[in-house]
Design a protein around this motif. Structure first.
Motif, mmCIF file in Angstrom:
data_model
loop_
_atom_site.group_PDB
_atom_site.id
_atom_site.type_symbol
_atom_site.label_atom_id
_atom_site.label_comp_id
_atom_site.label_asym_id
_atom_site.label_seq_id
_atom_site.Cartn_x
_atom_site.Cartn_y
_atom_site.Cartn_z
ATOM 1 N N ARG A 219 0.836 -1.200 0.000
ATOM 2 C CA ARG A 219 0.000 0.000 0.000
ATOM 3 C C ARG A 219 0.876 1.257 0.000
ATOM 4 O O ARG A 219 0.571 2.239 -0.677
ATOM 5 C CB ARG A 219 -0.941 0.016 1.205
ATOM 6 N N GLY A 220 1.975 1.225 0.735
ATOM 7 C CA GLY A 220 2.928 2.344 0.706
ATOM 8 C C GLY A 220 3.508 2.534 -0.682
ATOM 9 O O GLY A 220 3.686 3.661 -1.149
ATOM 10 N N LEU A 221 3.768 1.427 -1.370
ATOM 11 C CA LEU A 221 4.318 1.485 -2.726
ATOM 12 C C LEU A 221 3.322 2.146 -3.682
ATOM 13 O O LEU A 221 3.708 2.968 -4.527
ATOM 14 C CB LEU A 221 4.649 0.068 -3.203
ATOM 15 N N CYS A 222 2.054 1.799 -3.539
ATOM 16 C CA CYS A 222 1.018 2.427 -4.372
ATOM 17 C C CYS A 222 0.981 3.936 -4.140
ATOM 18 O O CYS A 222 0.900 4.723 -5.094
ATOM 19 C CB CYS A 222 -0.345 1.815 -4.066
ATOM 20 N N LEU A 223 1.037 4.328 -2.890
ATOM 21 C CA LEU A 223 1.036 5.757 -2.561
ATOM 22 C C LEU A 223 2.278 6.449 -3.123
ATOM 23 O O LEU A 223 2.204 7.559 -3.665
ATOM 24 C CB LEU A 223 0.972 5.935 -1.042
ATOM 25 N N TYR A 224 3.405 5.785 -3.013
ATOM 26 C CA TYR A 224 4.675 6.327 -3.517
ATOM 27 C C TYR A 224 4.598 6.565 -5.019
ATOM 28 O O TYR A 224 4.978 7.635 -5.517
ATOM 29 C CB TYR A 224 5.787 5.344 -3.183
ATOM 30 N N TYR A 225 4.077 5.586 -5.759
ATOM 31 C CA TYR A 225 3.995 5.715 -7.208
ATOM 32 C C TYR A 225 2.908 6.683 -7.656
ATOM 33 O O TYR A 225 2.869 7.087 -8.819
ATOM 34 C CB TYR A 225 3.766 4.350 -7.856
#
Length: 517
Positions: A219-225
């Motif tokens: 989920r953090g990766l989605c937010l980052y991208y």
């Protein structure tokens, strides 16, 4: 629906019956059996109350393997595979010859994505009952899940994220309760920029297990991208609190922190008017993670804005183009590029971008910008009389006259009488253009209509234009001599001749003669 143990399993029953039941009271075993039978009826009708009955039977007789095995079947009916696995493993601990127990254990392992463990369960079953057809079917399923698991792992390493999604979809069809498979699929979706699909999966997992570090990471990766850098950073921090050795979260957190720092520094430098420093900081930020397309699109657009401030308009156009390549619907980048095209007089490109902008956002301002660009494009396709006279659009009346005098004398055909025929024709064309320019720009009304983009053919008095008459009007007076000697022509109507000596007829109607000093 898995079968439950319908009859008494003598191997599971306690031989130590309650001797105090001689007065007609039921024994504990009889009570437990009654509850199991009640649970079986509920199970057959798909009623989850069966679990409660099996639990009561277990509470009454906790050493009976069949009760755990039956409750495992009820849990499986509800897709609660982890609870089912725990029950069936307890049943096998109590009775390691329980065929249905091994089958259920294998099914639970497969559903949870542990195909290797399922294979081991089925191999133990084969030692007890080698020809079990259901075991052979489950083994094929377990092997297929293993195959997709390995293929997805290799594809992820190779960066083939579409293949990862494909294999994980196939595996999840057979392992619907596998958090690991769902997390891997969601991470691949994030890499493919299919963020809503990835987040939907992850949110479902976190609803059931809020402390799942791998799900929080994705989920953090989605937010980052998606350029939610600060929120992404918070997620990575939470992952590291739960799992301090989470290697990819450590890397992501560092990259996230560095990217946010450079971007914020660039923004601050821009606000202070330190444009070159801002440009350099945005450039550094762009080198951190080429895969973060959304953040990089904004960084390119920011650098384009700084480039425009530094008067590096072509670089600004290139940066806007890079931003649009990363985000084809990036309105702000289109706006910046259109303005740069307009300012560099690339009007066809400006019209193209403003048309795109208006289709994306049909506002009155955007319509006006498109109309302005179309007008400038139309004007750019005509002769630019300001360029002909080498003056700006803000030139005064005196500046127009001085420019006309200079260029009329420079391109006067008489001055180029000794050149080749082609060269004389070129100078005559230029001489005519100089006079056209003067005839329009020296007339306030015509100049206004020219500047507003009106077609020249529509201008009153423009047709039948005679450059000789303008030249005569401008230069007629002291310093000119007039004669009627009909010398040879140099391409003007009626054999007109512009000479620099005392012979030949003048180049204007009536035999005007002009002498250069």
């Amino acid at each position: 629906m898995a079968d439950v143990e319908m009859g008494k399993n003598n191997a599971d029953l306690s031989n130590n019956m309650d001797n105090s039941s001689e007065n007609g009271m039921e024994t504990d075993q009889e009570v437990a059996e009654a509850k199991k039978n009640e649970g079986n009826e509920l199970y057959k009708s798909g009623d989850d109350q069966a679990i409660e009955c099996y639990s009561e039977a277990i509470g009454t007789c906790p050493m009976c393997a069949s009760y755990y095995n039956n409750r495992a079947a009820a849990y499986m009916m509800l897709d609660k595979y982890q609870q089912a696995l725990e029950d069936v493993q307890e049943a096998l601990r109590l009775n390691n010859k329980l065929v249905k127990g091994y089958l259920r254990e294998a099914k639970c392992h497969i559903a949870l994505g542990s195909a290797d463990a399922a294979v081991r369960s089925l191999e133990r079953l084969a030692d007890i009952e080698p020809s079990n057809k259901q075991a052979e079917s489950e083994m094929r399923t377990a092997k297929l899940v293993q195959l997709h698991d390995l293929a997805a792992e290799k594809a992820f390493i190779d960066g083939d994220f579409r293949k990862v999604v494909y294999d994980m979809d196939r595996a999840i069809d057979r392992a619907p309760a596998s958090s690991r498979f769902k997390i891997r699929r969601a991470e691949a979706l994030a890499k493919l920029k299919r963020f809503s699909e990835a987040q939907e999966t992850i949110n479902g997992l976190l609803l059931r297990d809020p402390m799942n570090a791998d799900a929080l990471y994705v989920r953090g990766l989605c937010l980052y991208y998606q350029d939610s850098i600060e929120k992404a950073q918070q997620h990575f921090q939470q992952v590291l609190r739960l799992a301090p050795d989470h290697k990819i979260a450590i890397t992501a957190f560092k990259k996230c922190k560095l990217l946010k720092g450079k971007k914020d520094q660039g923004n601050e430098a821009f606000k202070k008017g330190q444009f070159q420093a801002a440009y350099d900081l945005y450039t550094e930020a762009l080198s951190i993670d080429p895969h973060n397309v959304n953040t990089n699109a904004k960084l390119y657009c920011n650098r384009a804005t700084v480039g425009a401030k530094l008067k590096r308009l072509e670089e600004s156009i290139q940066d806007c183009t890079s931003a649009i390549e990363l985000d084809e619907n990036y309105l702000k980048a289109y706006m910046r590029r259109a303005k740069c095209f307009y300012d560099t007089e690339q009007f066809e490109e400006a019209v193209r971008d403003y048309d795109k902008i208006y289709n994306m956002d049909k506002t009155r301002d955007n319509k006006r910008l498109l109309q302005d660009a179309k007008l400038e494009l139309k004007k750019s396709k005509r002769k630019d009389y300001y360029k002909v006279l080498s003056i700006t659009k803000a030139a005064s009346e005196d500046e127009i006259k001085k420019a006309y005098r200079k260029h009329a004398l420079l391109h006067h055909p008489d001055r180029h009488a000794n050149k080749s025929v082609d060269e004389r024709k070129q100078e005559e064309i230029k001489f005519k253009e100089v006079n056209e320019a003067y005839s329009i720009l020296s007339d306030t009304k015509k100049r206004y209509r020219y500047d507003s983009g009106q077609d020249l053919e529509e201008m009153e008095g423009f047709s039948g234009f005679d450059p000789n008459q303008i030249f005569q009007t401008f230069f007629g007076g002291p310093g000119f001599s007039f004669g009627s000697n009909g010398g040879g022509g140099h391409g003007f109507p009626g054999g007109s001749n512009f000479s620099s000596g005392g012979g030949g007829g003048g180049g204007f109607p009536g035999g005007f003669h002009f002498q250069f000093s």
